[in-house]
Design an enzyme around this catalytic site. Structure first.
Site, PDB file in Angstrom:
ATOM      1  N   PHE A  77      68.958  29.002 -18.764  1.00 19.90           N
ATOM      2  CA  PHE A  77      69.105  27.560 -18.959  1.00 19.90           C
ATOM      3  C   PHE A  77      68.712  27.244 -20.401  1.00 19.90           C
ATOM      4  CE2 PHE A  77      69.195  23.897 -15.772  1.00 19.90           C
ATOM      5  CZ  PHE A  77      70.186  24.459 -15.000  1.00 19.90           C
ATOM      6  N   LEU A  96      77.351  14.390 -12.966  1.00 18.64           N
ATOM      7  CA  LEU A  96      76.772  15.520 -13.700  1.00 18.64           C
ATOM      8  C   LEU A  96      77.481  16.836 -13.422  1.00 18.64           C
ATOM      9  CD1 LEU A  96      74.209  16.723 -15.255  1.00 18.64           C
ATOM     10  CD2 LEU A  96      73.262  17.083 -12.978  1.00 18.64           C
ATOM     11  N   THR A 156      76.253  20.777 -14.139  1.00 19.40           N
ATOM     12  CA  THR A 156      74.983  21.407 -14.494  1.00 19.40           C
ATOM     13  C   THR A 156      75.007  22.161 -15.823  1.00 19.40           C
ATOM     14  OG1 THR A 156      73.341  23.054 -13.811  1.00 19.40           O
ATOM     15  CG2 THR A 156      75.589  23.441 -13.100  1.00 19.40           C
ATOM     16  N   GLU A 157      73.825  22.189 -16.450  1.00 21.73           N
ATOM     17  CA  GLU A 157      73.598  23.019 -17.623  1.00 21.73           C
ATOM     18  C   GLU A 157      73.807  24.498 -17.270  1.00 21.73           C
ATOM     19  OE1 GLU A 157      70.339  21.723 -20.100  1.00 21.73           O
ATOM     20  OE2 GLU A 157      69.426  23.696 -19.886  1.00 21.73           O
ATOM     21  N   ARG A 190      62.903  16.702 -21.827  1.00 29.17           N
ATOM     22  CA  ARG A 190      62.689  17.612 -20.712  1.00 29.17           C
ATOM     23  C   ARG A 190      63.640  18.795 -20.808  1.00 29.17           C
ATOM     24  NH1 ARG A 190      65.160  18.513 -16.002  1.00 29.17           N
ATOM     25  NH2 ARG A 190      66.381  16.605 -15.789  1.00 29.17           N
ATOM     26  N   GLY A 247      62.096  11.461  -1.869  1.00 28.65           N
ATOM     27  CA  GLY A 247      62.757  12.532  -2.616  1.00 28.65           C
ATOM     28  C   GLY A 247      61.863  13.764  -2.627  1.00 28.65           C
ATOM     29  N   GLY A 248      62.152  14.670  -3.554  1.00 24.28           N
ATOM     30  CA  GLY A 248      61.416  15.927  -3.600  1.00 24.28           C
ATOM     31  C   GLY A 248      59.924  15.736  -3.805  1.00 24.28           C
ATOM     32  N   ALA A 249      59.528  14.892  -4.760  1.00 30.66           N
ATOM     33  CA  ALA A 249      58.108  14.714  -5.070  1.00 30.66           C
ATOM     34  C   ALA A 249      57.377  14.078  -3.885  1.00 30.66           C
ATOM     35  CB  ALA A 249      57.937  13.845  -6.316  1.00 30.66           C
ATOM     36  N   GLY A 250      57.955  13.021  -3.360  1.00 31.47           N
ATOM     37  CA  GLY A 250      57.318  12.315  -2.248  1.00 31.47           C
ATOM     38  C   GLY A 250      57.184  13.199  -1.032  1.00 31.47           C
ATOM     39  N   ARG A 253      68.412  19.888 -24.639  1.00 29.31           N
ATOM     40  CA  ARG A 253      69.428  18.911 -24.250  1.00 29.31           C
ATOM     41  C   ARG A 253      69.591  17.798 -25.285  1.00 29.31           C
ATOM     42  NH1 ARG A 253      68.399  18.213 -17.718  1.00 29.31           N
ATOM     43  NH2 ARG A 253      69.358  20.213 -17.186  1.00 29.31           N
ATOM     44  N   HIS A 294      72.071  13.631 -20.741  1.00 29.22           N
ATOM     45  CA  HIS A 294      72.513  14.987 -20.395  1.00 29.22           C
ATOM     46  C   HIS A 294      73.832  15.259 -21.101  1.00 29.22           C
ATOM     47  CE1 HIS A 294      73.688  18.526 -18.168  1.00 29.22           C
ATOM     48  NE2 HIS A 294      72.510  18.542 -17.569  1.00 29.22           N
ATOM     49  N   HIS A 303      70.460  10.469 -18.035  1.00 34.85           N
ATOM     50  CA  HIS A 303      70.189  11.407 -16.951  1.00 34.85           C
ATOM     51  C   HIS A 303      68.769  11.345 -16.418  1.00 34.85           C
ATOM     52  CE1 HIS A 303      70.654  15.009 -14.587  1.00 34.85           C
ATOM     53  NE2 HIS A 303      69.747  15.682 -15.269  1.00 34.85           N
ATOM     54  N   GLY A 340      58.832   6.684  -1.357  1.00 37.15           N
ATOM     55  CA  GLY A 340      59.880   7.539  -1.908  1.00 37.15           C
ATOM     56  C   GLY A 340      59.994   8.827  -1.125  1.00 37.15           C
ATOM     57  N   SER A 398      62.550  19.594 -14.017  1.00 31.37           N
ATOM     58  CA  SER A 398      62.258  18.402 -13.206  1.00 31.37           C
ATOM     59  C   SER A 398      61.942  18.799 -11.777  1.00 31.37           C
ATOM     60  CB  SER A 398      63.421  17.415 -13.240  1.00 31.37           C
ATOM     61  OG  SER A 398      64.560  17.987 -12.647  1.00 31.37           O
ATOM     62  N   LEU A 399      62.685  19.765 -11.236  1.00 28.51           N
ATOM     63  CA  LEU A 399      62.395  20.188  -9.860  1.00 28.51           C
ATOM     64  C   LEU A 399      61.022  20.853  -9.798  1.00 28.51           C
ATOM     65  CD1 LEU A 399      65.821  21.544  -8.484  1.00 28.51           C
ATOM     66  CD2 LEU A 399      64.830  19.266  -8.271  1.00 28.51           C
ATOM     67  N   GLN A 444      66.476  10.911 -21.390  1.00 25.96           N
ATOM     68  CA  GLN A 444      67.334  12.060 -21.653  1.00 25.96           C
ATOM     69  C   GLN A 444      68.800  11.739 -21.372  1.00 25.96           C
ATOM     70  OE1 GLN A 444      67.215  15.973 -19.213  1.00 25.96           O
ATOM     71  NE2 GLN A 444      66.466  16.423 -21.268  1.00 25.96           N
TER      72      GLN A 444
END
Lengths: 590, 235
Positions: A121, A255, A257-258, A401, A17-20, A289, A245, A356, A15, A406-407, A243
């Site tokens: 938020f 989406l 954004t909130e 969440r 993405g951000g985490a990977g 949410r 959204h 979401h 993966g 999440s970020l 979740q």
């Protein structure tokens, strides 16, 4: 089968993405041979779609801000089944992780003082819920995910991480000790299948929003990591918690954004009433949410929806003025004009609760190590396997969440997984090599798919699956209706397992990838369905019409779905933070 | 029924590429081009293209749509056709085709990597963020939003002729994004590495990049800034 090529690494991350990429960066920086396997070029991962920001008490908007307040909000937001040791870790380490991103070059928006801009938020408060709304979400306009993802890719480039871009991991390889020793992966461009051997395997495959017909998620969010884990016998936790959204653009699912509501936007029904004042008198449009999504659904169900079908509500933004909209929410203006044919400067945006985020996932400790539970109910680390980001369930989100978390989750726990792997590698990792049979077993799903000579269409089956999930496991849930859904899924399983791969070619065969993804979608959907039916209470995002109240006596716990016997077990929630007092469960109002 | 003509090439079965004519039932809706492709793929799984976010931020589905580069997911049929009776889909021009609408983007990425698209600052980092005023930050607007879709570079004749030596509009936009960042301290090094007849100066201001950028960015303007910086630093 013929022997396949083996490539070896100290750490392999599935993966991009951000985490990977945060995990990969940590490992690469320490000099270990690190590879990222990503089915898309990394900057096309779904983190790129995150808009509003990354919540963290960096004390920019409010010099007195305190990570403990953020922790309180997150525990409350989770409806008390978030693990308090993990939330404590995330909220307290967070600022360091954010400053690292700035040092790496992330183009955060700025305050007059030159610090990172923070916006309000949902679900955020000062002084443990007593001090009113907090502005704690660090933002790069409304393109924070894009800015974050590109920065992390650039950081990895600088540190020479090896990328296998447009490669697809199909299954985990498990040795005789039950340890994970790598993955089977396929090069999408050439069709070559390889055995990727690694002392540590990190699943960072993101979410699976595509199990629902209406979702904010990208096409690629197919729950690959969850599918791989379940097939390898690894349980998943709190997988019933999805979740919805509040503000997906009606029809398109895209989406908004909130942060729109953070900047002062609000929801109205067909009478023009700002209805959130009735449901959440204090936080109003910035309640959790789950609360906002349910309120919107009730407005629609009770006949106060907007549009000719009465099937959505409006998000009003025009009162913020063109200047604020164009500077703070430029991406939203663009998306709304493209997908809703509505210019937020002049008219409201039609929105509807849309799938979401997957709060559940592979249970891990704060070091990212995957956990299972033994026969005596004790946590056991699964050697060689890590998970971080949306695919993991640490759990910091519990049953709901908070926006912007999440970020933070993916940066903090991608980093911590990297740190732990680095430490383990230094101390020496000794996993038994998988045998040829064990490798062949992991490759068997792919082999079987390549040998299909008939069966149903992947696109049709996927649509059927998404419809079942949308109809039977949505915002509101009911026992009998869920049981019916579970039956439908049981009928669907053999049909999906035998789906037809008509195109057997090797070069960039996306039909093959979509068939493999469908298997994963199904695994996530079935686990979701069984866990949702079993949890007989309403908590966070899991709202049951037949069990309307939260039941702390029986369900103040994680659910654990064991794939072998399709059984639901329970696991204790951590109520023992290390440096602060426990936040005791309270009635959750906004 | 919508008439579609789509570029097909499978290296395992086709000696050469060809255009395939199809009809797609759109139900009379003004679908996005990507939605049309999804309808086609549901019937013929051998048609391949990249896609991910379907909202114009991941940059996967850049392709040539009725003669103009763009993202399939955010271009509605009404705009794509603009009077024509047929939707014509081809891969991005100028890069080798792997299969159907999928091009080999290695050369594009290589040019991106060449500009060292990451912050360089070897001074010790503070305990908090490096401060940057809103005015300094504003200089990055219109630069950092690039999604690496390659619509611009593959619309650029200079990139077609010199893909190995001319960085191209996308790479240069990113080069300027770091030159313009008040937190970056490698300006001299960056300029020195760009200072040759090809990397920057092959831009002839044709502005195809500006016309096709799906994010409304202006690489030509950024290239102009780099030129000025190069000329100033030379004197």
């Amino acid at each position: 089968m013929t022997t396949i090529r083996t490539i070896s690494f100290d750490g392999v991350i599935v993966g991009g993405g951000g985490a990977g990429m945060r995990a990969a960066l940590q490992l690469s920086q320490s000099g270990y041979k690190t590879a990222v396997i990503s089915k898309v070029f990394p900057t096309r991962s779904h983190t790129v779609s995150a808009q509003g920001g990354i919540t963290c008490a960096i004390a920019s908007a409010d010099p007195n801000d305190d990570w403990r307040w953020h922790m309180y909000d997150t525990v409350k937001g989770s409806d008390y089944i978030g693990d308090q040791d993990a939330i404590e870790y995330m909220c307290s380490v967070g600022p360091e992780a954010i400053f690292e991103l700035d040092h790496m070059g992330l183009p955060f928006s700025r305050t007059e003082e030159g610090r990172i801009y923070q916006r309000p938020f949902g679900g955020q408060s000062k002084n443990f819920g007593e001090g009113g709304q907090a502005a704690r979400t660090c933002a790069a306009a409304d393109r924070t995910g894009h800015a974050l993802l590109h920065t992390l890719y650039q950081g990895n480039m600088k540190n020479n991480t090896v990328f296998f871009n447009e490669w697809y991991a199909t299954d985990l390889i498990k040795n005789q000790d039950g340890a994970i020793t790598g993955v089977i992966a396929i090069c999408i461009e050439t069709g070559e299948v390889v055995h990727v051997k690694s002392k540590a395997t990190v699943l960072a495959t993101g979410g699976a929003g595509r199990i629902y017909a209406s979702t904010t998620n990208a096409h690629i969010n197919t729950g690959d990591g969850v599918g791989m884990a379940l097939r390898a016998g690894v349980p998943v936790q709190d997988i019933e918690m999805w979740q919805f959204h509040p503000t997906g653009i009606a029809g398109a699912g895209v989406l908004v954004t909130e942060g729109c509501r953070g900047e002062g936007g609000y929801l109205v029904n067909k009478d023009g009433e700002r209805f959130m004042e009735r449901y959440a008198p204090n936080a109003k449009d910035l309640a959790g949410r789950d609360v906002v999504a349910r309120s919107m659904t009730l407005e629609i169900l009770e006949g106060r929806g907007c549009g000719p079908e009465g099937d959505h509500v409006f998000l009003k933004l025009d009162h913020l003025g063109e200047e604020v909209l164009e500077s703070r929410l430029p991406g939203i203006c663009e998306l709304s004009r493209t997908f809703a044919h509505a210019d937020p400067v002049k008219e409201p945006v039609p929105v509807v609760p849309t799938c979401h985020y997957m709060m559940g996932g592979i249970p891990t400790n704060v070091d990212g190590q995957a956990i299972t539970v033994d026969a005596d109910g004790n946590d056991q680390v699964i050697p060689g396997l890590y998970a971080c980001g949306e695919v993991a369930c640490v759990s910091v989100h519990g049953a709901n969440r908070l926006g912007g978390n999440s970020l933070l989750d993916l940066v903090v726990f991608g980093r911590s997984a990297g740190l732990h792997i680095e430490k383990s590698l230094r101390e020496g990792v000794d996993l038994k090599d998988a045998t040829d049979d064990e490798i062949a077993k992991a490759a068997s799903r792919l082999t079987n798919l390549n040998n299909t000579s008939g069966g149903e269409s992947v696109a049709e089956l996927r649509k059927e699956l998404q419809t079942i999930m949308q109809n039977h496991f949505g915002v509101f849930r009911r026992g009998d209706y869920m049981q019916e859904g579970i039956k439908k899924l049981a009928e669907l399983r053999p049909r999906i397992e035998n789906a037809y791969l008509e195109d057997k070619s090797n070069a960039y065969n996306t039909a093959r990838i979509e068939a493999l993804e469908l298997h994963n979608l199904f695994e996530v959907a079935e686990a979701t369905a069984i866990a949702a039916e079993e949890r007989k209470e309403s908590r966070g995002a899991h709202a049951r019409e037949d069990f309307e109240d939260r039941d702390d006596e029986n369900w103040l716990c994680h659910s654990m779905y064991f794939p072998g016997e399709k059984r639901i077990g329970k696991r204790s929630v951590n109520f023992e933070p290390k440096t602060v007092d426990t936040f005791e469960p309270k009635v959750r109002t906004y | 029924m919508l008439k579609v003509s789509i570029y097909r090439y499978n290296p395992e079965t086709d000696a050469e590429p060809y255009m395939q004519d199809l009809e797609v039932d759109t139900g009379g809706k003004d679908l996005m081009v990507l939605d049309v492709l999804e309808l086609i793929k549901a019937k013929d799984t051998t048609v391949v293209y990249r896609r991910s976010c379907r909202e114009g931020v991941c940059g996967s589905d850049g392709m040539n749509i009725n003669g103009k580069n763009g993202l399939a997911c955010i271009i509605p049929l009404s705009e794509a056709l603009s009077g024509s009776s047929k939707l014509v889909l081809r891969p991005l021009p100028g890069l080798p085709v792997i299969r159907d609408l999928i091009v080999d983007m290695s050369m594009f990425y290589k040019q991106y990597e060449k500009v060292k698209p990451y912050l360089i600052n070897n001074t010790p980092a503070p305990a908090i963020e490096r401060l940057q005023s809103p005015e300094e930050r504003e200089k990055l607007d219109g630069l950092y939003e690039c999604i690496l879709c390659a619509c611009c570079s593959t619309a650029c004749p200079s990139f077609w002729w010199n893909p190995e030596r001319f960085i191209g509009p996308s790479g240069l936009l990113q080069a300027y994004r770091f030159l313009a960042d008040s937190r970056d301290t490698a300006t001299e090094q960056r300029l020195a590495e760009l200072d040759d007849p090809f990397s920057v100066f092959r831009c002839h201001g044709i502005q195809n990049c500006v016309n096709v950028c799906p994010k409304g960015l202006n690489p030509t303007k950024a290239i102009g800034h780099i030129r000025n910086m190069l000329l100033t630093s030379a004197t």
